[in-house]
Structure formats: C-alpha cells, structure tokens
Write an enzyme that holds these catalytic residues in place. Structure first.
Site, mmCIF file in Angstrom:
data_model
loop_
_atom_site.group_PDB
_atom_site.id
_atom_site.type_symbol
_atom_site.label_atom_id
_atom_site.label_comp_id
_atom_site.label_asym_id
_atom_site.label_seq_id
_atom_site.Cartn_x
_atom_site.Cartn_y
_atom_site.Cartn_z
ATOM 1 N N GLU A 116 0.822 -1.218 0.000
ATOM 2 C CA GLU A 116 0.000 0.000 0.000
ATOM 3 C C GLU A 116 0.855 1.266 0.000
ATOM 4 O OE1 GLU A 116 -2.600 -1.296 -0.589
ATOM 5 O OE2 GLU A 116 -2.926 -3.050 0.657
ATOM 6 N N ASP A 137 -1.276 -0.559 -9.895
ATOM 7 C CA ASP A 137 -1.562 -1.977 -9.680
ATOM 8 C C ASP A 137 -1.556 -2.682 -11.028
ATOM 9 O OD1 ASP A 137 -1.808 -2.186 -6.931
ATOM 10 O OD2 ASP A 137 -3.931 -1.671 -6.921
#
Length: 537
Positions: free
Chosen positions: A189, A352
């Site tokens: 993250e 991502d």
C-alpha cells in the site's frame, strides 16, 4: 539525448488463496482471472516488444503470495481446468452470437483464450514466474519484491521483529525463484513509517516507493520534489509517485479506462444469459459469477441495460490514441521540469498491475503502444528503472519521508477503521508470542518442534495480510476476509499452545503444512530479537 526519464512500475499482487479442500473455491478465481486477463496479456506484450527489438525498461513487483500461487502445481492444474471450461463456453458463444453485433468480440475471446492456453502450457510450462524472469534476464524488466504477505508495515512497527520477518521471507522467496536477491521493494500500500527503511537496509534492499506526499512532506523539503529520489538517513532511496501521470490512468472521471469505447467490466454473460445455458460455467452451487466474456462498451453514464455493443477495433484505436496522449503529456512535463533542475527529472508512474487487462481490458495494449511510441516516435523521454537511475545518479538529497500510504486521503484510515480495527490487538499479541517463542528456542529447535514453530510463523504472516483489512473496509467479500483472519490466528494460537505444552499434534500440523504451504524455507528465527526486550533501552 533524452531530457528526462519515465519510470513505469506495475505492482503485481494477489492475496494468498489456496483451498485444496474444495475443488471449486470462489475466491481462487481471483488468481485465474488475473492470469487470463492481466499476466498473460502483459507477457504477450513483452514478448512482442522483445521480438521486434523494442528497447523498453519497466519495473514489476511480484509479491511473494503471487509467486507462490503461480508456481503451485495444484493451482496450475486448477487454472487449466478453468481455462478449458472457458474454451468450451467460447466455442458455444461463437455459434450463439453468429450474425449479431457481438460475433466479432466472441471471436476475439476465442483467439485470446486459445493463445492463453498455449502460453501457459506450452511456452512457459505452467510457470509464469519464469516468463517474467526471462524478461528480467533479457534486460527489459527490473523485478522487485514486496513484503511477505503484503502486511501493513507501519502498524507492525510496534514489533520491528515482525516487520523484519516479513522482509526476510520476501527476500528469501524472491532469490529462490528469480536467482538473486531483489534490489528494491514495493512497500504494501506504499505505506511507510520512520524506521522501516533501516529494516530494508539490513536486508539488502536499496529503494522503495511512497505516494507523492511521502516525499513532498519529508523532514527536509526535497529540492526537486518528487522528480528526483531522496535518501533516507539509512541510505535507502525513496521514489515518490507522480500525481499527474497517476491521475491520467487511475481517475474514474478523467482517466483513460473510463473512455466510452472501452469494454464495460460489470456487464458479463455470467449474469446476462439464461441459467440453463450458463450454469456449467459459473459456480457449481448456481452462484452467478463473472466469466470474463463481456460484450458491451462503457457507452456513457447509462444503466447497464442500456450499454452498446463493444467494438474491439475501435477500442484498439482508442488505446493507441491514449498512449500517444500520455507520451505527449510526459514530454511537456519533462521539458518544463528540465529547465529547473540540474539533472534530468524522473517521473515515477506506479500502478496496480491488475488494472491492466482485468479492470481496464485494453490496458496491456495501451502499455505496449506507449513503449513502442517512446522507443520510435520521440527523443525527449527515456524509460528507466529505479536501479538504473541510482547507478547513474549516486548523489541525492537526504531526508526522512513522512508517514504515509497511497490509500484514500493518503494515510492509514483504509486499514484502520471501524470495520477492521478489531484485528490489530490480536495481531499484536500474536506477534509478541511469536517473538517470545523465537527468543526462547533460538536455533535449538529441531524435528517436529521446528516444523511447528515455522508453521506458526506462516500462520501469523498470513493473518497479517493487509488484503483482509482492505476487504473489510471496502465492504466486499467481508465474510471471507474475517474468516481468513480468524482462521490463521486460531491456527497460530493452537500451535503456540501445543508448542508450549509439548503436545504437538503431528497429523494436524502436517495437514496445515499442506494447506498453507507458503514460504517453504521459512525460519522462525527471523522473529528473534536482536536486542532482548529486558535489555532494550
């Protein structure tokens, strides 16, 4: 000579989901969908670029859970079964859609699924990690690692030993499959807190990434903002995410994936077609699920039932157009920045990986077009990796990044909120117990005791996955995320009790080792305290 650098980073990660006890486990489809829609299309794009001798450089993080699942024979066989079913379905779809506006798209799916089977089984012998390694060995990819189970490291710094174990396990697994230790790491993250960099340094890692404000709000304001890395006092480099290039791809309002010509993700024949027809290709319990066969384009801000037919050709043209637009914007950004810096600026654009292909179906083609255009159509931008940059520019400003993440609002609230706050007291207690066991046994445990201690470490790491807290926060598949957290914690606590009571159930331990077989070389001593707590100041 180029005026500046573009550092594209794809973070490839999925939570560890492996259920040998169930033949058709719903959440295992996360992996199968990502292989079909993201990893294989990216591999195809890289192979085409390599065949055409396109000079490209890209950074890809392969998380330890993803690597473990990609090399697991059970999941490899199940993926082939999944793909075989899809090929049977698309054969039927070829006939069903004949003469309709959807026939061209059905033929596209048939071709792509046939190619996927060939790539997975024949070209790479079921092991896609070797495909990525090939591109690394050919000098096209720089592959980095991620924390062992994507644990949210700032929350684990109460027990630095737990962070150290997450990093050691990741470095060990990476070297096992990719032949050498990694140079950099994707912090899960992009979550950073002071002290994490020291642990990275001790494990041989040279750089990581933060969101833009992690660098911009560093202890000493960076002279070049996010357009040059900074060094932590430990000597580990930090690269900050560029805001402009991120918004162009990520934003649901302004980003490319929302273009009306692109494929609509949420309209799938798994939900559209008659149950009698589609039942053999969804969940055996009759649960309607995504099949990956989608025939509509985004169209606009209309209801799903009002979507228009998808055109692969128009979507392809749009991907090429958007690649040119992205390159144009980066060129102007670099030319502007270069006038104010004593070195070429670096624009760091991390995403991502699963955005490309799974959520944004045309994403891999966009990426391929972009790299071709950069190679042949301009001379302002050079593609670069963080490792390459640090070799060229060894002198960088020293500052301490601020605590941050790339989650909503930039800090910790996604992973610590009303929906998931209950998990942390249990994770902290378990980490304390694991450290105590490692300190007690040192390197003296052998046989079944060592196996039990190692499995306890596995179960703790699996419970620490940030994916479970994220899922609880977003409200999707919450029951599964809660169950996984509780299951791994309960496994850990039972192992702890059996170890402490000298009554290890070998049959149960063996079954646990089979079901949760991540990190085959794990060493419980990774949790050993370097400084015993009673002597720590």
């Amino acid at each position: 000579m180029s005026k500046g650098y573009l550092c594209l980073v794809l973070h490839a990660h999925l939570p560890y989901v492996r259920h040998p006890e169930h033949e058709d486990f719903l959440e295992e489809k996360w992996l199968y969908e990502a292989i079909t829609e993201t990893y294989i299309p990216l591999i195809q794009a890289f192979d085409r670029l390599l065949a055409d001798n396109v000079d490209f450089r890209l950074t890809v993080s392969l998380s330890p859970p993803l690597i473990t699942m990609l090399v697991d024979p059970l999941l490899q066989n199940r993926y082939i079964n999944h793909l075989t079913k899809l090929l049977e379905l698309v054969d039927k779809e070829e006939g069903r859609t004949y003469g309709s506006p959807f026939h061209e798209t059905a033929l596209m799916y048939k071709k792509r699924l046939q190619e996927a089977m060939d790539i997975f089984c024949d070209q790479y012998d079921r092991n896609l990690v070797n495909a990525f390694k090939k591109f690394q060995d050919n000098g096209r990819l720089e592959i980095i690692t991620c924390a062992a189970t994507h644990g949210y490291l700032p929350f684990m710094m109460l027990h630095p030993e737990a962070v150290n174990a997450q990093v050691k396990a990741a470095v060990d697994l990476y070297a096992r499959h990719l032949g050498a230790p990694p140079g950099g790491i994707w912090l899960p993250e992009c979550a950073y807190a002071p002290g994490i960099d020291e642990i990275l340094k001790n494990n041989g890692l040279k750089y990581f990434f933060t969101d833009a404000h992690g660098v911009l709000y560093a202890s000493h304001r960076p002279r070049f903002g996010i357009f040059a890395p900074i060094y932590c006092p430990s000597g580990v480099a930090v690269f900050g995410r560029d805001i402009e290039s991120s918004k162009q791809v990520w934003s649901s309002q302004e980003g490319y994936p929302g273009d009306y010509e692109y494929r609509e993700f949420y309209r799938d024949i798994g939900y559209d077609l008659d149950m009698e027809y589609i039942k053999p290709y969804i969940h055996p319990d009759g649960l309607r699920t995504h099949t990956g066969l989608k025939y509509y384009k985004i169209t606009g801000k209309v209801e799903l039932g009002q979507k228009e037919p998808y055109s692969p050709q128009r979507a392809e043209e749009k991907a090429a157009e958007h690649a040119g637009n992205f390159m144009f914007n980066r060129q102007h950004q670099i030319l502007h920045l270069a006038r104010m810096m004593d070195r070429p600026p670096i624009i760091v654009a991390p995403y991502d990986a699963e955005l490309f292909g799974h959520w944004w179906y045309e994403g891999p083609r966009w990426l391929e077009y972009l790299m071709r255009k950069i190679a042949f159509d301009q001379d302002t931008i050079e593609l670069i990796t963080p490792g390459d940059y640090l070799e060229r520019f060894t002198c960088n400003q020293v500052a301490v990044p601020c605590t941050s993440s790339w989650g909503n609002k930039g800090y910790h609230e996604v992973w610590l909120c009303e929906a998931n706050d209950w998990i942390y007291r249990h994770l902290h207690i378990a980490a304390d117990m694991m450290i105590a066991m490692a300190n007690r046994w040192g390197n003296n445990a052998g046989g079944i005791l060592r196996r039990a201690l190692n499995q306890a470490a596995r179960e703790l790491m699996l419970a620490q996955s940030s994916d479970w807290a994220f899922i609880m926060s977003t409200g999707t598949m919450v029951e599964y995320a809660v169950k996984r957290t509780k299951t791994h914690l309960n496994n850990f606590l039972r192992l702890h009790d059996e170890i402490e009571g000298n009554r290890i159930d070998e049959g149960w331990l063996k079954d646990l080792e089979y079901r949760n077989n991540i990190f085959p070389d794990i060493d419980y001593n990774w949790y050993h305290s370097l400084v015993p707590k009673e002597k720590a100041v």
